[in-house]
Design a protein around this motif. Structure first.
Motif, mmCIF file in Angstrom:
data_model
loop_
_atom_site.group_PDB
_atom_site.id
_atom_site.type_symbol
_atom_site.label_atom_id
_atom_site.label_comp_id
_atom_site.label_asym_id
_atom_site.label_seq_id
_atom_site.Cartn_x
_atom_site.Cartn_y
_atom_site.Cartn_z
ATOM 1 N N GLY A 8 13.300 35.645 59.384
ATOM 2 C CA GLY A 8 12.933 34.552 60.274
ATOM 3 C C GLY A 8 13.029 34.848 61.754
ATOM 4 O O GLY A 8 12.663 34.000 62.572
ATOM 5 N N GLY A 9 13.528 36.024 62.106
ATOM 6 C CA GLY A 9 13.627 36.343 63.520
ATOM 7 C C GLY A 9 12.260 36.596 64.142
ATOM 8 O O GLY A 9 11.234 36.609 63.454
ATOM 9 N N GLY A 10 12.254 36.775 65.462
ATOM 10 C CA GLY A 10 11.001 37.047 66.140
ATOM 11 C C GLY A 10 11.138 36.895 67.635
ATOM 12 O O GLY A 10 12.250 36.797 68.171
ATOM 13 N N LEU A 11 9.995 36.886 68.302
ATOM 14 C CA LEU A 11 9.934 36.734 69.758
ATOM 15 C C LEU A 11 9.531 35.302 70.083
ATOM 16 O O LEU A 11 8.542 34.791 69.547
ATOM 17 N N VAL A 12 10.283 34.670 70.958
ATOM 18 C CA VAL A 12 10.014 33.284 71.321
ATOM 19 C C VAL A 12 10.290 33.112 72.807
ATOM 20 O O VAL A 12 11.122 33.816 73.381
ATOM 21 N N GLN A 13 9.613 32.163 73.410
ATOM 22 C CA GLN A 13 9.833 31.896 74.823
ATOM 23 C C GLN A 13 11.038 30.991 75.031
ATOM 24 O O GLN A 13 11.470 30.276 74.109
ATOM 25 N N VAL A 14 11.551 31.009 76.233
ATOM 26 C CA VAL A 14 12.673 30.140 76.577
ATOM 27 C C VAL A 14 12.325 28.683 76.234
ATOM 28 O O VAL A 14 11.216 28.218 76.501
ATOM 29 N N GLY A 15 13.274 28.012 75.600
ATOM 30 C CA GLY A 15 13.068 26.633 75.200
ATOM 31 C C GLY A 15 12.455 26.464 73.826
ATOM 32 O O GLY A 15 12.366 25.346 73.318
ATOM 33 N N VAL A 119 16.251 38.499 67.097
ATOM 34 C CA VAL A 119 15.758 37.332 67.837
ATOM 35 C C VAL A 119 15.676 37.731 69.302
ATOM 36 O O VAL A 119 16.662 38.179 69.889
ATOM 37 N N THR A 120 14.499 37.566 69.878
ATOM 38 C CA THR A 120 14.291 37.894 71.283
ATOM 39 C C THR A 120 13.722 36.681 71.992
ATOM 40 O O THR A 120 12.683 36.143 71.581
ATOM 41 N N VAL A 121 14.416 36.247 73.030
ATOM 42 C CA VAL A 121 13.982 35.092 73.809
ATOM 43 C C VAL A 121 13.525 35.600 75.172
ATOM 44 O O VAL A 121 14.301 36.167 75.928
ATOM 45 N N SER A 122 12.264 35.396 75.455
ATOM 46 C CA SER A 122 11.695 35.912 76.698
ATOM 47 C C SER A 122 11.606 34.812 77.735
ATOM 48 O O SER A 122 11.359 33.643 77.422
#
Length: 123
Positions: A8-15, A119-122
């Motif tokens: 379920g992890g991945g790249l997502v934007q702040v918020g 999990v990466t939050v950009s």
């Protein structure tokens, strides 16, 4: 021996939001709690949240009000719903199976870890 498979992890934007899942199998009948840890680059692994078999949950201060841990006992699966994500939430997330003692402290059942999910939050 307990086998844990995170996803379920991945790249997502702040918020943004992500939902992690972890399927447990093996000798889990004697364990009464499941947990999520995370490890950011250059930092120690930290306990994010745990949930006991009865549903009682506990969270790290840094994620309270934003993350929700839940479990499906019939499926031996634990989830981590992560909302309002911040860059500091970026880490590899690992699930774990263990016990909650009478004091409410979470104890790991083994010294091994699964492969984790990034999990990466950009910003």
């Amino acid at each position: 021996q307990v086998r844990l498979v995170e996803s379920g992890g991945g790249l997502v934007q702040v918020g943004g939001s992500l939902r992690l899942s972890c399927a447990a199998s093996g000798r889990i009948f004697s364990l009464n709690a499941m947990a999520w840890y995370r490890q950011a680059p250059g930092r120690q692994r930290e306990l994010v949240a745990y949930i006991a078999s009865g549903g009682r949950a506990n969270y790290a201060d840094s994620v309270k009000g934003r993350f929700t841990i839940s479990r499906d006992n019939a499926k031996n699966t634990v989830y981590l719903q992560m909302n309002s994500l911040k860059p500091e939430d970026t880490a590899v997330y690992y699930c774990d199976a263990g016990m909650v003692g009478s004091s409410g402290h979470y104890y790991r059942a083994s010294d091994t870890w699964g492969q984790g999910t990034q999990v990466t939050v950009s910003s």
